[in-house]
Design a protein around this motif. Sequence first.
Motif, PDB file in Angstrom:
ATOM      1  N   PRO A 214      30.039  47.709  42.405  1.00 38.89           N
ATOM      2  CA  PRO A 214      31.143  48.634  42.668  1.00 38.89           C
ATOM      3  C   PRO A 214      32.437  47.920  43.048  1.00 38.89           C
ATOM      4  CG  PRO A 214      29.653  48.578  44.529  1.00 38.89           C
ATOM      5  CD  PRO A 214      28.999  47.775  43.439  1.00 38.89           C
ATOM      6  N   ALA A 215      33.543  48.621  42.875  1.00 42.76           N
ATOM      7  CA  ALA A 215      34.859  48.037  43.135  1.00 42.76           C
ATOM      8  C   ALA A 215      35.012  47.586  44.580  1.00 42.76           C
ATOM      9  CB  ALA A 215      35.945  49.058  42.781  1.00 42.76           C
ATOM     10  N   GLN A 216      34.434  48.335  45.518  1.00 41.11           N
ATOM     11  CA  GLN A 216      34.564  47.966  46.927  1.00 41.11           C
ATOM     12  C   GLN A 216      33.911  46.615  47.203  1.00 41.11           C
ATOM     13  OE1 GLN A 216      32.110  47.824  49.477  1.00 41.11           O
ATOM     14  NE2 GLN A 216      33.388  47.913  51.317  1.00 41.11           N
ATOM     15  N   LYS A 217      32.710  46.412  46.673  1.00 43.60           N
ATOM     16  CA  LYS A 217      32.028  45.136  46.868  1.00 43.60           C
ATOM     17  C   LYS A 217      32.772  44.010  46.155  1.00 43.60           C
ATOM     18  CE  LYS A 217      28.748  46.966  49.274  1.00 43.60           C
ATOM     19  NZ  LYS A 217      28.730  46.752  50.742  1.00 43.60           N
ATOM     20  N   HIS A 218      33.354  44.337  45.005  1.00 45.62           N
ATOM     21  CA  HIS A 218      34.138  43.354  44.263  1.00 45.62           C
ATOM     22  C   HIS A 218      35.287  42.831  45.123  1.00 45.62           C
ATOM     23  CE1 HIS A 218      36.453  41.537  41.010  1.00 45.62           C
ATOM     24  NE2 HIS A 218      37.476  42.310  41.319  1.00 45.62           N
ATOM     25  N   SER A 219      35.998  43.745  45.767  1.00 46.99           N
ATOM     26  CA  SER A 219      37.128  43.334  46.603  1.00 46.99           C
ATOM     27  C   SER A 219      36.672  42.524  47.809  1.00 46.99           C
ATOM     28  CB  SER A 219      37.914  44.570  47.067  1.00 46.99           C
ATOM     29  OG  SER A 219      38.606  45.155  45.986  1.00 46.99           O
ATOM     30  N   VAL A 220      35.515  42.874  48.368  1.00 47.08           N
ATOM     31  CA  VAL A 220      34.989  42.112  49.502  1.00 47.08           C
ATOM     32  C   VAL A 220      34.678  40.677  49.076  1.00 47.08           C
ATOM     33  CG1 VAL A 220      33.057  41.873  51.108  1.00 47.08           C
ATOM     34  CG2 VAL A 220      34.080  44.117  50.727  1.00 47.08           C
ATOM     35  N   HIS A 221      34.013  40.529  47.935  1.00 45.99           N
ATOM     36  CA  HIS A 221      33.694  39.186  47.436  1.00 45.99           C
ATOM     37  C   HIS A 221      34.975  38.373  47.217  1.00 45.99           C
ATOM     38  CE1 HIS A 221      29.382  39.276  46.934  1.00 45.99           C
ATOM     39  NE2 HIS A 221      29.428  40.404  46.257  1.00 45.99           N
ATOM     40  N   LEU A 222      35.946  38.986  46.549  1.00 44.36           N
ATOM     41  CA  LEU A 222      37.169  38.247  46.245  1.00 44.36           C
ATOM     42  C   LEU A 222      37.970  37.930  47.498  1.00 44.36           C
ATOM     43  CD1 LEU A 222      36.418  38.657  43.337  1.00 44.36           C
ATOM     44  CD2 LEU A 222      38.752  39.410  42.872  1.00 44.36           C
ATOM     45  N   SER A 223      37.952  38.834  48.479  1.00 48.15           N
ATOM     46  CA  SER A 223      38.695  38.558  49.713  1.00 48.15           C
ATOM     47  C   SER A 223      38.135  37.320  50.404  1.00 48.15           C
ATOM     48  CB  SER A 223      38.637  39.761  50.657  1.00 48.15           C
ATOM     49  OG  SER A 223      37.365  39.903  51.250  1.00 48.15           O
ATOM     50  N   GLN A 224      36.812  37.162  50.350  1.00 41.54           N
ATOM     51  CA  GLN A 224      36.208  35.991  50.981  1.00 41.54           C
ATOM     52  C   GLN A 224      36.500  34.725  50.183  1.00 41.54           C
ATOM     53  OE1 GLN A 224      32.323  36.335  52.653  1.00 41.54           O
ATOM     54  NE2 GLN A 224      32.499  38.527  52.994  1.00 41.54           N
ATOM     55  N   ALA A 225      36.506  34.849  48.856  1.00 42.08           N
ATOM     56  CA  ALA A 225      36.835  33.688  48.027  1.00 42.08           C
ATOM     57  C   ALA A 225      38.274  33.249  48.291  1.00 42.08           C
ATOM     58  CB  ALA A 225      36.643  34.024  46.554  1.00 42.08           C
ATOM     59  N   TYR A 226      39.190  34.208  48.326  1.00 37.52           N
ATOM     60  CA  TYR A 226      40.595  33.882  48.580  1.00 37.52           C
ATOM     61  C   TYR A 226      40.788  33.293  49.980  1.00 37.52           C
ATOM     62  CZ  TYR A 226      42.326  36.253  44.366  1.00 37.52           C
ATOM     63  OH  TYR A 226      42.603  36.612  43.067  1.00 37.52           O
ATOM     64  N   THR A 227      40.050  33.820  50.948  1.00 39.57           N
ATOM     65  CA  THR A 227      40.150  33.287  52.312  1.00 39.57           C
ATOM     66  C   THR A 227      39.755  31.818  52.341  1.00 39.57           C
ATOM     67  OG1 THR A 227      39.702  35.442  53.329  1.00 39.57           O
ATOM     68  CG2 THR A 227      39.277  33.488  54.674  1.00 39.57           C
ATOM     69  N   LEU A 228      38.657  31.490  51.669  1.00 35.21           N
ATOM     70  CA  LEU A 228      38.195  30.104  51.624  1.00 35.21           C
ATOM     71  C   LEU A 228      39.178  29.205  50.876  1.00 35.21           C
ATOM     72  CD1 LEU A 228      34.430  30.804  50.899  1.00 35.21           C
ATOM     73  CD2 LEU A 228      35.351  29.764  52.978  1.00 35.21           C
TER      74      LEU A 228
ATOM     75  N   GLY B  45      42.342  29.611  51.075  1.00 38.47           N
ATOM     76  CA  GLY B  45      43.570  29.566  51.859  1.00 38.47           C
ATOM     77  C   GLY B  45      44.659  30.479  51.344  1.00 38.47           C
ATOM     78  N   ASP B  46      44.310  31.368  50.418  1.00 39.40           N
ATOM     79  CA  ASP B  46      45.278  32.313  49.848  1.00 39.40           C
ATOM     80  C   ASP B  46      45.219  33.601  50.669  1.00 39.40           C
ATOM     81  OD1 ASP B  46      46.827  34.023  48.363  1.00 39.40           O
ATOM     82  OD2 ASP B  46      45.938  33.493  46.427  1.00 39.40           O
ATOM     83  N   THR B  47      45.876  33.585  51.822  1.00 41.56           N
ATOM     84  CA  THR B  47      45.769  34.711  52.750  1.00 41.56           C
ATOM     85  C   THR B  47      46.401  35.991  52.207  1.00 41.56           C
ATOM     86  OG1 THR B  47      47.770  33.940  53.881  1.00 41.56           O
ATOM     87  CG2 THR B  47      45.650  33.231  54.781  1.00 41.56           C
ATOM     88  N   LYS B  48      47.456  35.860  51.417  1.00 41.77           N
ATOM     89  CA  LYS B  48      48.109  37.044  50.867  1.00 41.77           C
ATOM     90  C   LYS B  48      47.163  37.802  49.941  1.00 41.77           C
ATOM     91  CE  LYS B  48      52.162  38.561  48.224  1.00 41.77           C
ATOM     92  NZ  LYS B  48      53.409  38.125  47.525  1.00 41.77           N
ATOM     93  N   SER B  49      46.526  37.078  49.028  1.00 41.55           N
ATOM     94  CA  SER B  49      45.588  37.715  48.103  1.00 41.55           C
ATOM     95  C   SER B  49      44.360  38.228  48.847  1.00 41.55           C
ATOM     96  CB  SER B  49      45.162  36.725  47.016  1.00 41.55           C
ATOM     97  OG  SER B  49      46.265  36.350  46.214  1.00 41.55           O
ATOM     98  N   ALA B  50      43.916  37.467  49.850  1.00 38.85           N
ATOM     99  CA  ALA B  50      42.751  37.880  50.629  1.00 38.85           C
ATOM    100  C   ALA B  50      43.032  39.195  51.340  1.00 38.85           C
ATOM    101  CB  ALA B  50      42.383  36.801  51.645  1.00 38.85           C
ATOM    102  N   ARG B  51      44.219  39.302  51.944  1.00 43.36           N
ATOM    103  CA  ARG B  51      44.571  40.531  52.657  1.00 43.36           C
ATOM    104  C   ARG B  51      44.672  41.715  51.694  1.00 43.36           C
ATOM    105  NH1 ARG B  51      48.222  38.568  55.402  1.00 43.36           N
ATOM    106  NH2 ARG B  51      47.075  38.339  57.346  1.00 43.36           N
ATOM    107  N   ALA B  52      45.209  41.479  50.513  1.00 39.73           N
ATOM    108  CA  ALA B  52      45.328  42.557  49.527  1.00 39.73           C
ATOM    109  C   ALA B  52      43.946  43.075  49.126  1.00 39.73           C
ATOM    110  CB  ALA B  52      46.083  42.056  48.297  1.00 39.73           C
ATOM    111  N   GLU B  53      42.995  42.158  48.938  1.00 44.58           N
ATOM    112  CA  GLU B  53      41.641  42.575  48.572  1.00 44.58           C
ATOM    113  C   GLU B  53      40.949  43.278  49.739  1.00 44.58           C
ATOM    114  OE1 GLU B  53      40.359  42.688  45.723  1.00 44.58           O
ATOM    115  OE2 GLU B  53      41.714  41.408  44.569  1.00 44.58           O
ATOM    116  N   GLN B  54      41.216  42.828  50.960  1.00 47.40           N
ATOM    117  CA  GLN B  54      40.634  43.488  52.128  1.00 47.40           C
ATOM    118  C   GLN B  54      41.147  44.920  52.251  1.00 47.40           C
ATOM    119  OE1 GLN B  54      41.711  40.825  55.275  1.00 47.40           O
ATOM    120  NE2 GLN B  54      40.366  39.188  54.541  1.00 47.40           N
ATOM    121  N   GLU B  55      42.433  45.101  52.013  1.00 55.96           N
ATOM    122  CA  GLU B  55      43.007  46.447  52.083  1.00 55.96           C
ATOM    123  C   GLU B  55      42.439  47.336  50.978  1.00 55.96           C
ATOM    124  OE1 GLU B  55      47.185  45.774  51.936  1.00 55.96           O
ATOM    125  OE2 GLU B  55      47.327  45.140  54.036  1.00 55.96           O
ATOM    126  N   ALA B  56      42.235  46.744  49.798  1.00 53.20           N
ATOM    127  CA  ALA B  56      41.647  47.504  48.694  1.00 53.20           C
ATOM    128  C   ALA B  56      40.221  47.917  49.038  1.00 53.20           C
ATOM    129  CB  ALA B  56      41.662  46.667  47.416  1.00 53.20           C
TER     130      ALA B  56
END
Length: 240
Positions: free
Chosen positions: A154-168, A170-181
């Motif tokens: 599902p899209a929600q799990k997709h955003s969670v996975h990507l937010s963690q990848a972006y966090t690792l 160091g792309d905090t802007k993209s990580a935050r966008a995925e967390q909000e999604a």
Amino acid sequence: MQDDLELLSHVLVRSHTARDRATLVRTAAGITGLVAIIQHDIGAQQEAESWFTTAARAAQESGDRHMLAWVLARHAMVGLNYGAPSSAARRAARAQRVAGTTPSAAAALASAVNARALASLGDRNGARKAVEQTQTMIEQLDGIALADNWLGYPAQKHSVHLSQAYTLLGDTKSARAEQEAALALTDSPSVMTRPRPRPRAMPAHRQGPPGRNGHGNRYMEQPPGGLPDRAGADPGRSTT
């Protein structure tokens, strides 16, 4: 679920046509895969490893590559959550090879897990390529593949996975966008995050008399082995 496993253990020792046995072992793969996920969720690392191994063996015999890819991708999550990203990356890569080039929930999950694993390993280029691949793949999934259930992506799990990848990465802007999604898609609990009672102990079943092809009910047994506990691992960490 334990009753289902016991029933399958009795049915699998009987003689069946090749087609019927493939259906039965595919069912065994799905049920034992769910047991593995639940064991992972409650922090039983070694038990999860054993059940995932059992599920993969059953999926392999069934000939259903999508089931096998799903089991391998979910198994890769154990490495992510217990400090073994190299193991996670290897399993995710194998899941991707098994899934093939056709977009599927299993292939998307494997790609997302691979992105997180590579980011954990410091492979920035590989992780970003995996993120892009996952983004492209989810756009091609249909409603069934995107379903919010154990087998879907599902899209929600997709955003969670990507937010963690972006966090690792160091792309905090993209990580935050995925967390909000992800938060925007979390208005109500999914079928995978509702509180579950702790499962009863599931003892390994004894090897029954072999069926016509000599396999018996080996899929109802828990094989030994698993990743060693890692210092600092959090058994209660989310298995998203």
